[in-house]
Design an enzyme around this catalytic site. Structure first.
Site, PDB file in Angstrom:
ATOM      1  N   ARG A   1       3.336 -10.823  -1.854  1.00 44.12           N
ATOM      2  CA  ARG A   1       3.708  -9.522  -2.399  1.00 44.12           C
ATOM      3  C   ARG A   1       3.800  -8.434  -1.338  1.00 44.12           C
ATOM      4  O   ARG A   1       4.293  -7.345  -1.607  1.00 44.12           O
ATOM      5  CB  ARG A   1       2.704  -9.093  -3.476  1.00 44.12           C
ATOM      6  CG  ARG A   1       1.273  -9.099  -3.016  1.00 44.12           C
ATOM      7  CD  ARG A   1       0.303  -8.827  -4.142  1.00 44.12           C
ATOM      8  NE  ARG A   1       0.135  -7.417  -4.385  1.00 44.12           N
ATOM      9  CZ  ARG A   1      -0.857  -6.902  -5.108  1.00 44.12           C
ATOM     10  NH1 ARG A   1      -1.744  -7.690  -5.666  1.00 44.12           N
ATOM     11  NH2 ARG A   1      -0.955  -5.609  -5.296  1.00 44.12           N
TER      12      ARG A   1
ATOM     13  N   ASP B   1       0.429 -10.019  -8.825  1.00 38.48           N
ATOM     14  CA  ASP B   1      -0.008 -11.350  -8.387  1.00 38.48           C
ATOM     15  C   ASP B   1       0.692 -12.457  -9.166  1.00 38.48           C
ATOM     16  O   ASP B   1       0.942 -13.540  -8.630  1.00 38.48           O
ATOM     17  CB  ASP B   1      -1.525 -11.487  -8.523  1.00 38.48           C
ATOM     18  CG  ASP B   1      -2.255 -11.050  -7.259  1.00 38.48           C
ATOM     19  OD1 ASP B   1      -1.745 -11.320  -6.160  1.00 38.48           O
ATOM     20  OD2 ASP B   1      -3.323 -10.427  -7.367  1.00 38.48           O
TER      21      ASP B   1
ATOM     22  N   CYS C   1      -0.927  -4.511 -16.756  1.00 41.72           N
ATOM     23  CA  CYS C   1      -1.518  -3.505 -15.871  1.00 41.72           C
ATOM     24  C   CYS C   1      -0.942  -3.584 -14.463  1.00 41.72           C
ATOM     25  O   CYS C   1      -1.374  -2.865 -13.569  1.00 41.72           O
ATOM     26  CB  CYS C   1      -3.038  -3.634 -15.818  1.00 41.72           C
ATOM     27  SG  CYS C   1      -3.623  -5.184 -15.100  1.00 41.72           S
TER      28      CYS C   1
ATOM     29  N   HIS D   1       0.826  -1.216   0.000  1.00 41.89           N
ATOM     30  CA  HIS D   1       0.000   0.000   0.000  1.00 41.89           C
ATOM     31  C   HIS D   1       0.854   1.257   0.000  1.00 41.89           C
ATOM     32  O   HIS D   1       0.566   2.221  -0.710  1.00 41.89           O
ATOM     33  CB  HIS D   1      -0.917   0.003   1.222  1.00 41.89           C
ATOM     34  CG  HIS D   1      -2.153  -0.820   1.043  1.00 41.89           C
ATOM     35  ND1 HIS D   1      -2.860  -1.322   2.104  1.00 41.89           N
ATOM     36  CD2 HIS D   1      -2.804  -1.228  -0.070  1.00 41.89           C
ATOM     37  CE1 HIS D   1      -3.903  -2.004   1.645  1.00 41.89           C
ATOM     38  NE2 HIS D   1      -3.874  -1.963   0.337  1.00 41.89           N
TER      39      HIS D   1
ATOM     40  N   ARG E   1     -10.071  -0.488 -11.106  1.00 37.57           N
ATOM     41  CA  ARG E   1     -10.392  -1.365  -9.971  1.00 37.57           C
ATOM     42  C   ARG E   1     -11.748  -0.943  -9.412  1.00 37.57           C
ATOM     43  O   ARG E   1     -11.904   0.200  -8.979  1.00 37.57           O
ATOM     44  CB  ARG E   1      -9.328  -1.254  -8.885  1.00 37.57           C
ATOM     45  CG  ARG E   1      -7.901  -1.551  -9.338  1.00 37.57           C
ATOM     46  CD  ARG E   1      -6.950  -1.384  -8.154  1.00 37.57           C
ATOM     47  NE  ARG E   1      -5.566  -1.646  -8.512  1.00 37.57           N
ATOM     48  CZ  ARG E   1      -4.696  -0.709  -8.892  1.00 37.57           C
ATOM     49  NH1 ARG E   1      -5.103   0.562  -8.964  1.00 37.57           N
ATOM     50  NH2 ARG E   1      -3.456  -1.018  -9.186  1.00 37.57           N
TER      51      ARG E   1
END
Length: 556
Positions: A449, A439, A486, A186, A288
């Site tokens: 991750r 991912d 992406c 994040h 998203r």
């Protein structure tokens, strides 16, 4: 004496300034007993503190907008988790103070996450931040967080909670360095959105002395401690040259010999659109849609609410391409009304498309809302499914799109190695592929991750990951279809050239990275990109792959 350290660069740019450390965490409250008749009062104090902290997180999210808002809304839901609150009240009922009950209940939940295969380990920083804020409020002490300073500085922290990162003032925080985190944490994602240079996963960053002058290169991951005047001047010159190159670069993405590579934006909602438009994004490569579903963790948003949000984004890109990812729930994005609470390893369970196929009414409503939102607009709408494993998944999604009357291209995300290896089979059912390299790296290397300790394996330069990208792109080329990226790999300008050389047909990234990628692509021919890609794949390590590609592109 000047020394050089190396972490993982996650946000471009150079920052030079004095070190300031993040405020210390809340101390552990004493374990004292309270009389039974004080329990109701303590339970009330705990509930009030939880609600106040949740409200503060939501307010911060509203101010920040975009992806930061979604992250902070998720934190607010974490604070209000009914099971956590029930555990706090149980502990108070048997004699704990409110602050001690909160501390212990969160510690138990923390252990639970670790026991779930550590997929959620990247959310431990978020959980700790929520705990610290609730305990600080109960103790009546200042909230932990960003240091109070009226002079610009470089922020050092073990990790940065989203609530702090989202509202960093870029006029004061020149850049930041953390010990934990990875390129897709994040903190890294929000740093890129802010345009603040950042380096994560730097061991022993906390040992940098307060007030020490350091230079942070967010592109290379290098930290120069006590840099000489000459070194500072060299870095400043390089930064100015980079800024001039960015200013001179405009228009659609393309190599120097005219090979077009559309540069698209990753967005989390309508609030991210202005930055994407300003950066010259040619459309959206990853919309998203989770942000809509975080407002209320007990039910899906109405079709009307979804239509309104989707249309705002679609209207911003007339005659542009907008790729929407349907809801990706599960694993680190649990929703009470959708995802199982007792999976032993959520990352390998019912997640993404699997969740939607288990709840077809949620998928149907979302696809119908997208169809209605795009009606009458000249936008090129494309809709893709997350976590597609094989042709059966792809067919199920394409069938659902047709049944909903969706007039759009249907695609599949390649995030699972099986999808890359069998991409040609999947392309019999869908019209495009989009590689989610974050991912895909995680599942290829069995490396969470969000865990800094395995960041070496999350590096998108890993040759094995490049092999999977090449396999997907080759399958798409053979079928006459497109294959974009992406994931965060696309935001690395040098790697963007390599991805182009591997046959990727579009690149999508955070808006702040678009000018850097555009300028770098414009310096090189397609043939140079192809040679750089071949050199990177021939290497044995991520670092060697990067060095080999750099050598080719610099003409060495």
């Amino acid at each position: 004496m000047e020394t050089t350290l190396r972490g993982v660069g996650v946000s471009h740019g150079v920052a030079i300034g004095e070190v300031r450390h993040m405020g210390t965490a809340v101390l552990e409250p004493p374990a004292k007993q309270i009389p039974a008749d004080e329990a109701p009062r303590e339970q009330g104090r705990a509930r009030q503190a939880v609600e106040a902290v949740a409200a503060d997180l939501l307010a911060r999210g509203n101010l920040a907008g975009g992806e930061a808002q979604a992250v902070l809304e998720a934190q607010a839901m974490m604070a209000q988790d009914p099971e956590l609150i029930a555990d706090v009240e149980r502990r108070i009922a048997v004699g704990s103070t409110a602050e001690r009950a909160v501390y212990d209940a969160f510690a138990a939940y923390r252990a639970l996450l670790a026991g779930a295969g550590e997929y959620l380990a990247g959310r431990v920083a978020d959980l700790d931040d929520v705990r610290n804020r609730i305990v600080a409020r109960l103790l009546g002490v200042p909230m932990p967080g960003v240091p109070d300073s009226d002079q610009p500085y470089v922020l050092i922290a073990r990790d940065l909670a989203p609530a702090d990162t989202a509202l960093l003032d870029p006029t004061l925080v020149l850049g930041f360095v953390t010990e934990e985190g990875g390129p897709t944490s994040h903190s890294a994602i929000l740093a890129r959105a802010l345009g603040v240079p950042a380096v994560v996963a730097l061991p022993r960053a906390g040992e940098l002395a307060e007030g020490t002058v350091i230079a942070v290169d967010g592109s290379t991951g290098e930290i120069f401690v006590a840099p000489s005047a000459e070194k500072q001047a060299e870095l400043a010159r390089a930064a100015e040259e980079r800024k001039a190159a960015l200013a001179a670069s405009s228009g659609p993405g393309a190599t120097s010999d005219g090979h077009k590579v559309p540069l698209l934006a990753n967005i989390g909602g309508p609030a991210d659109v202005p930055a994407a438009v300003e950066a010259g994004a040619e459309g959206v490569g990853l919309f998203r849609t989770e942000f809509l579903f975080l407002d209320d963790n007990t039910k899906a948003p109405s079709e009307e609410k979804q239509i309104e949000a989707y249309r705002k984004v679609l209207e911003a890109f007339p005659e542009g391409r907008v790729v929407v990812r349907v809801l990706d729930a599960g694993a680190d994005k649990p929703l009470d009304f959708l995802t199982p609470a007792d999976e032993p390893n959520p990352a390998l369970g019912v997640r993404g498309l699997r969740t939607l196929l288990d709840h077809p009414e949620v998928l149907r409503t979302q696809l119908t809302a997208l169809a209605e939102a795009a009606a009458g607009l000249p936008v090129y709408l494309e809709v893709m499914a997350p976590m597609v494993a094989d042709r059966i998944d792809a067919k199920a999604f394409a069938d659902a799109c047709r049944e909903a009357g969706l007039r759009a291209k249907f695609g599949a995300m390649v995030e699972i190695p099986s999808a890359a290896l069998r991409a040609r089979s999947i392309l019999q059912e869908v019209e495009f592929l989009s590689l989610g390299t974050n991912d895909l790296a995680q599942y290829t290397f069995a490396a969470d991750r969000q865990v800094g300790a395995v960041s070496r394996l999350q590096d998108p330069w890993q040759p094995a990951l490049l092999d999977l990208v090449a396999a997907s792109a080759e399958a798409a080329r053979a079928e006459g279809k497109s294959c974009g990226v992406c994931g965060e790999a696309a935001s690395d300008p040098l790697l963007a050239c390599v991805l182009t050389g591997l046959g990727v047909t579009s690149l999508s990234m955070g808006a702040a990275a678009i000018p850097y990628v555009r300028a770098t692509l414009a310096k090189h021919t397609l043939a140079q990109c192809e040679r750089a890609a071949a050199a990177a794949r021939a290497a044995d390590t991520a670092e060697d792959a990067r060095i080999a590609a750099q050598a080719v592109l610099s003409g060495e």
